[in-house]
Design a protein around this motif. Structure first.
Motif, PDB file in Angstrom:
ATOM      1  N   TRP A 188      -1.126  -2.392  -7.797  1.00 33.33           N
ATOM      2  CA  TRP A 188      -1.573  -1.229  -7.635  1.00 33.33           C
ATOM      3  C   TRP A 188      -1.648  -1.119  -6.247  1.00 33.33           C
ATOM      4  O   TRP A 188      -1.323  -0.058  -5.386  1.00 33.33           O
ATOM      5  CB  TRP A 188      -3.053  -1.113  -8.006  1.00 33.33           C
ATOM      6  CG  TRP A 188      -3.623   0.106  -7.654  1.00 33.33           C
ATOM      7  CD1 TRP A 188      -4.711   0.666  -6.744  1.00 33.33           C
ATOM      8  CD2 TRP A 188      -3.296   1.303  -8.247  1.00 33.33           C
ATOM      9  NE1 TRP A 188      -5.091   1.854  -6.997  1.00 33.33           N
ATOM     10  CE2 TRP A 188      -4.533   2.435  -7.523  1.00 33.33           C
ATOM     11  CE3 TRP A 188      -2.627   2.129  -9.352  1.00 33.33           C
ATOM     12  CZ2 TRP A 188      -4.352   3.615  -7.887  1.00 33.33           C
ATOM     13  CZ3 TRP A 188      -2.413   3.494  -9.496  1.00 33.33           C
ATOM     14  CH2 TRP A 188      -3.352   4.282  -8.798  1.00 33.33           C
ATOM     15  N   ARG A 189      -1.792  -2.075  -5.222  1.00 33.06           N
ATOM     16  CA  ARG A 189      -2.121  -1.978  -3.789  1.00 33.06           C
ATOM     17  C   ARG A 189      -0.664  -2.094  -3.220  1.00 33.06           C
ATOM     18  O   ARG A 189      -0.363  -1.305  -2.397  1.00 33.06           O
ATOM     19  CB  ARG A 189      -3.013  -3.321  -3.543  1.00 33.06           C
ATOM     20  CG  ARG A 189      -4.337  -3.318  -3.690  1.00 33.06           C
ATOM     21  CD  ARG A 189      -5.096  -4.400  -3.139  1.00 33.06           C
ATOM     22  NE  ARG A 189      -4.745  -5.740  -3.718  1.00 33.06           N
ATOM     23  CZ  ARG A 189      -4.894  -6.311  -4.435  1.00 33.06           C
ATOM     24  NH1 ARG A 189      -5.932  -5.728  -5.316  1.00 33.06           N
ATOM     25  NH2 ARG A 189      -4.666  -7.684  -4.949  1.00 33.06           N
ATOM     26  N   ALA A 190       0.233  -2.944  -3.681  1.00 31.62           N
ATOM     27  CA  ALA A 190       1.413  -3.020  -2.952  1.00 31.62           C
ATOM     28  C   ALA A 190       2.878  -2.223  -3.487  1.00 31.62           C
ATOM     29  O   ALA A 190       3.709  -1.939  -2.696  1.00 31.62           O
ATOM     30  CB  ALA A 190       2.019  -4.837  -3.131  1.00 31.62           C
ATOM     31  N   ALA A 191       2.541  -1.695  -4.807  1.00 35.96           N
ATOM     32  CA  ALA A 191       3.731  -0.979  -5.402  1.00 35.96           C
ATOM     33  C   ALA A 191       3.117   0.209  -5.948  1.00 35.96           C
ATOM     34  O   ALA A 191       3.668   0.613  -6.976  1.00 35.96           O
ATOM     35  CB  ALA A 191       4.251  -2.088  -6.451  1.00 35.96           C
ATOM     36  N   GLY A 192       2.148   0.889  -5.208  1.00 34.61           N
ATOM     37  CA  GLY A 192       1.848   2.344  -5.854  1.00 34.61           C
ATOM     38  C   GLY A 192       2.817   3.353  -5.360  1.00 34.61           C
ATOM     39  O   GLY A 192       3.968   2.965  -4.969  1.00 34.61           O
ATOM     40  N   PRO A 193       2.422   4.576  -5.157  1.00 33.99           N
ATOM     41  CA  PRO A 193       3.237   5.672  -4.920  1.00 33.99           C
ATOM     42  C   PRO A 193       3.609   5.734  -3.406  1.00 33.99           C
ATOM     43  O   PRO A 193       4.666   6.229  -3.115  1.00 33.99           O
ATOM     44  CB  PRO A 193       2.139   7.015  -5.026  1.00 33.99           C
ATOM     45  CG  PRO A 193       1.018   6.613  -6.011  1.00 33.99           C
ATOM     46  CD  PRO A 193       0.989   4.815  -5.535  1.00 33.99           C
ATOM     47  N   VAL A 194       2.987   4.881  -2.670  1.00 34.11           N
ATOM     48  CA  VAL A 194       3.411   4.729  -1.111  1.00 34.11           C
ATOM     49  C   VAL A 194       3.530   2.974  -1.020  1.00 34.11           C
ATOM     50  O   VAL A 194       2.791   2.488  -1.237  1.00 34.11           O
ATOM     51  CB  VAL A 194       2.622   5.303  -0.183  1.00 34.11           C
ATOM     52  CG1 VAL A 194       3.086   5.087   1.150  1.00 34.11           C
ATOM     53  CG2 VAL A 194       2.499   6.819  -0.598  1.00 34.11           C
ATOM     54  N   ARG A 195       4.725   2.578  -0.553  1.00 34.08           N
ATOM     55  CA  ARG A 195       4.979   1.141  -0.388  1.00 34.08           C
ATOM     56  C   ARG A 195       5.355   0.856   1.011  1.00 34.08           C
ATOM     57  O   ARG A 195       5.912   1.630   1.858  1.00 34.08           O
ATOM     58  CB  ARG A 195       5.981   0.888  -1.494  1.00 34.08           C
ATOM     59  CG  ARG A 195       5.706   1.051  -2.865  1.00 34.08           C
ATOM     60  CD  ARG A 195       6.860   0.972  -3.768  1.00 34.08           C
ATOM     61  NE  ARG A 195       6.490   1.694  -5.019  1.00 34.08           N
ATOM     62  CZ  ARG A 195       7.242   1.561  -6.158  1.00 34.08           C
ATOM     63  NH1 ARG A 195       8.645   1.546  -5.821  1.00 34.08           N
ATOM     64  NH2 ARG A 195       6.827   1.888  -7.383  1.00 34.08           N
ATOM     65  N   GLU A 196       5.090  -0.295   1.537  1.00 30.78           N
ATOM     66  CA  GLU A 196       5.469  -0.896   2.796  1.00 30.78           C
ATOM     67  C   GLU A 196       5.870  -2.451   2.793  1.00 30.78           C
ATOM     68  O   GLU A 196       5.856  -3.065   1.908  1.00 30.78           O
ATOM     69  CB  GLU A 196       4.261  -0.686   3.544  1.00 30.78           C
ATOM     70  CG  GLU A 196       4.193  -1.057   5.042  1.00 30.78           C
ATOM     71  CD  GLU A 196       4.266  -2.789   5.144  1.00 30.78           C
ATOM     72  OE1 GLU A 196       4.607  -3.149   6.340  1.00 30.78           O
ATOM     73  OE2 GLU A 196       3.208  -3.505   4.453  1.00 30.78           O
ATOM     74  N   ALA A 197       6.828  -2.658   3.628  1.00 29.02           N
ATOM     75  CA  ALA A 197       7.779  -4.072   3.532  1.00 29.02           C
ATOM     76  C   ALA A 197       6.920  -5.296   3.265  1.00 29.02           C
ATOM     77  O   ALA A 197       7.015  -5.994   2.685  1.00 29.02           O
ATOM     78  CB  ALA A 197       8.552  -4.044   4.779  1.00 29.02           C
ATOM     79  N   VAL A 198       5.727  -5.279   4.380  1.00 28.49           N
ATOM     80  CA  VAL A 198       5.069  -6.380   4.446  1.00 28.49           C
ATOM     81  C   VAL A 198       4.283  -6.621   3.203  1.00 28.49           C
ATOM     82  O   VAL A 198       4.204  -7.763   2.790  1.00 28.49           O
ATOM     83  CB  VAL A 198       4.145  -6.406   5.829  1.00 28.49           C
ATOM     84  CG1 VAL A 198       2.934  -7.742   5.462  1.00 28.49           C
ATOM     85  CG2 VAL A 198       4.861  -6.535   6.948  1.00 28.49           C
ATOM     86  N   ALA A 199       3.545  -5.734   2.569  1.00 27.43           N
ATOM     87  CA  ALA A 199       2.686  -5.646   1.502  1.00 27.43           C
ATOM     88  C   ALA A 199       3.702  -6.117   0.196  1.00 27.43           C
ATOM     89  O   ALA A 199       3.195  -7.061  -0.590  1.00 27.43           O
ATOM     90  CB  ALA A 199       2.050  -4.302   1.185  1.00 27.43           C
ATOM     91  N   LEU A 200       4.885  -5.631   0.118  1.00 27.25           N
ATOM     92  CA  LEU A 200       5.830  -5.951  -0.975  1.00 27.25           C
ATOM     93  C   LEU A 200       6.433  -7.411  -0.926  1.00 27.25           C
ATOM     94  O   LEU A 200       6.317  -7.997  -1.893  1.00 27.25           O
ATOM     95  CB  LEU A 200       6.996  -4.969  -0.800  1.00 27.25           C
ATOM     96  CG  LEU A 200       6.919  -3.318  -1.265  1.00 27.25           C
ATOM     97  CD1 LEU A 200       8.276  -2.647  -0.981  1.00 27.25           C
ATOM     98  CD2 LEU A 200       6.669  -3.524  -2.557  1.00 27.25           C
TER      99      LEU A 200
END
Length: 481
Positions: free
Chosen positions: A423-435
């Protein structure tokens, strides 16, 4: 003595699985599902209808154009043209199976409009209970079909491969007993992956089990990074949240912020009926900014008990009345455009293994599914696949064999933690470090359960697609908010 023909094994009791089973006649079919009574499919929860160009001035070409635009032109064009051309006949076939579509006094279909559609072309049955109506009608047909043997209460946990061909399945029942079933073909109609997220519109069984089984056997996957988030679920406590159908916005409901200002103002030419990825990102943004997002449906006229009985019941169960007050909303994981890579006949890269419906990816949805194309694809694709299997020659039954195991499941605590991570890393908006960080967590715990390995594959696909496209929004790569 002549050996009896091995059955086609269909795993999944949603509309895709049942349409496949019916169309496979006269081939013997064993229809398997987890729930003892066959319930629990995402199909039964579908509030949207069936998209089909049936209105005056509409046509399959316009339907195809809307499908391609919603899918960010990542779609397989031939698949889109086939699906949209097949839509009117699919609605007619469903009516012949006993689906009572909503009609006006003149007997004509009442066609609604949903996000991304340039015309009124959504056929409903029972207002916002179309999925349930389809499930009831098809189940009645399956239960009286002489060639179909239905078995509930079993989970498919391994595929039998013989000389590189899928030739059977092993299932386990609720008492832990195993059964091995040899098959002429195995069809995965197991639905999507939404239950792997902390908040979803899907039932708990939509956890990617069929996709994980296919990957364990070595089948190719496609477009795993494209997960659609529905923008309007009721923001209440829980995992599987009540959906507020897009048809509400088609009937006049509006998206607003905490002050009552329109959320979609100047963001898209279609406003509140913009494609789902656009709306979901805007609602996500409003929720993360702390003010929240709301659906104001108080202007909708007519009898809600007829037009939107599912929404009305869900809201009232939580002490809300959509006819008189704004509803708090949140995006939820809703539909997987990716899945087991197949052609239009449902064939996977593994001989003998097929997939249909949300478990499959033939490219028809592209990077973002157009509203109400999912039930359409499930039924049309199931009918097409069933006809292929009915005509298929029996495969040889000899050769070296092995079992491809999906593996053990995560503990409830670990599964809950994984849902929060996605939910936090792969939600509607994503970002490289979180992924990257989420992928590392899944890689380190890959032996803990099959859900972790599946999440690792999903996150890998999200990391590899470094530019934003459709429902895959990379905040660090210029995602349009």
């Amino acid at each position: 003595m002549r050996r009896a023909r091995r059955p086609v094994v269909v795993i999944g009791s949603g509309v895709a699985g049942m349409a496949t089973a019916l169309a496979a006649a006269p081939a013997p079919v064993r229809l398997l599902c987890r729930a003892a009574d066959g319930s629990g499919s995402a199909s039964a929860l579908a509030q949207g209808g069936i998209a089909a160009a049936l209105g005056d001035g509409d046509g399959s070409g316009a339907h195809a154009r809307d499908t391609l635009e919603a899918g960010a032109n990542h779609n397989d064009v031939a698949a889109v043209r086939w699906l949209c051309a097949a839509a009117p006949d699919t609605v007619a076939w469903l009516a012949a199976q006993g689906v009572a579509f909503d009609r006006g006094p003149d007997g004509r279909l009442q066609l609604g409009r949903e996000g991304g559609h340039g015309a009124h072309r959504i056929a409903h049955a029972g207002g916002d209970a179309t999925g349930a109506a389809l499930v009831r009608a098809l189940r009645a047909q399956v239960q009286t079909a002489a060639h179909v043997q239905w078995r509930g209460g079993v989970d498919a946990e391994a595929l039998l491969l013989r000389d590189g061909r899928v030739a059977g399945v092993r299932v386990r029942d609720g008492q832990g007993r195993h059964e091995e079933i040899e098959a002429a073909a195995v069809v995965l109609a197991t639905g999507g992956i939404g239950a792997l997220w902390a908040h979803t519109s899907n039932p708990p069984g939509a956890d990617g089990a069929g996709l994980a089984l296919a990957l364990a056997a070595g089948a190719a996957a496609r477009d795993l990074e494209f997960v659609q988030f529905h923008p309007t679920a009721l923001a209440v406590e829980g995992h599987s949240l009540p959906l507020l159908t897009e048809a509400l916005r088609g009937a006049g409901a509006r998206l607003v912020d905490s002050t009552g200002e329109p959320l979609m103002r100047d963001l898209h030419p279609l406003g509140d009926l913009a494609p789902r990825d656009v709306v979901a990102r805007r609602v996500w943004q409003a929720c993360r900014q702390g003010g929240g997002a709301w659906l104001d449906a108080t202007s909708i006229e007519g009898d809600w008990r007829v037009r939107f009985p599912t929404v009305l019941a869900a809201c009232r169960a939580h002490g809300l009345d959509p006819r008189r007050e704004r509803l708090p909303i949140t995006p939820v994981a809703h539909f997987h455009m990716g899945g087991v890579a197949t052609d239009l006949d449902g064939r996977s890269s593994l001989p003998g293994l097929y997939a249909v419906g949300e478990a499959a990816c033939n490219g028809v949805h592209g990077a973002n599914r157009l509203a109400s194309n999912s039930l359409l694809e499930a039924v049309a694709g199931g009918r097409r696949l069933g006809a292929v299997l009915a005509a298929a020659a029996p495969a040889a039954g000899q050769g070296v064999h092995r079992w491809a195991e999906r593996g053990v499941s995560l503990s409830p605590e670990s599964l809950s933690a994984l849902r929060g991570l996605l939910w936090r890393a792969a939600g509607p908006v994503r970002e490289a470090v979180a992924l990257r960080d989420a992928w590392r967590v899944c890689a380190a715990a890959a032996d803990a359960g099959w859900q972790m390995r599946l999440a690792k594959a999903l996150l890998r696909a999200m990391r590899l697609r470094r530019r934003s496209l459709g429902a895959h929004c990379r905040e660090d790569r210029g995602c349009p908010m």
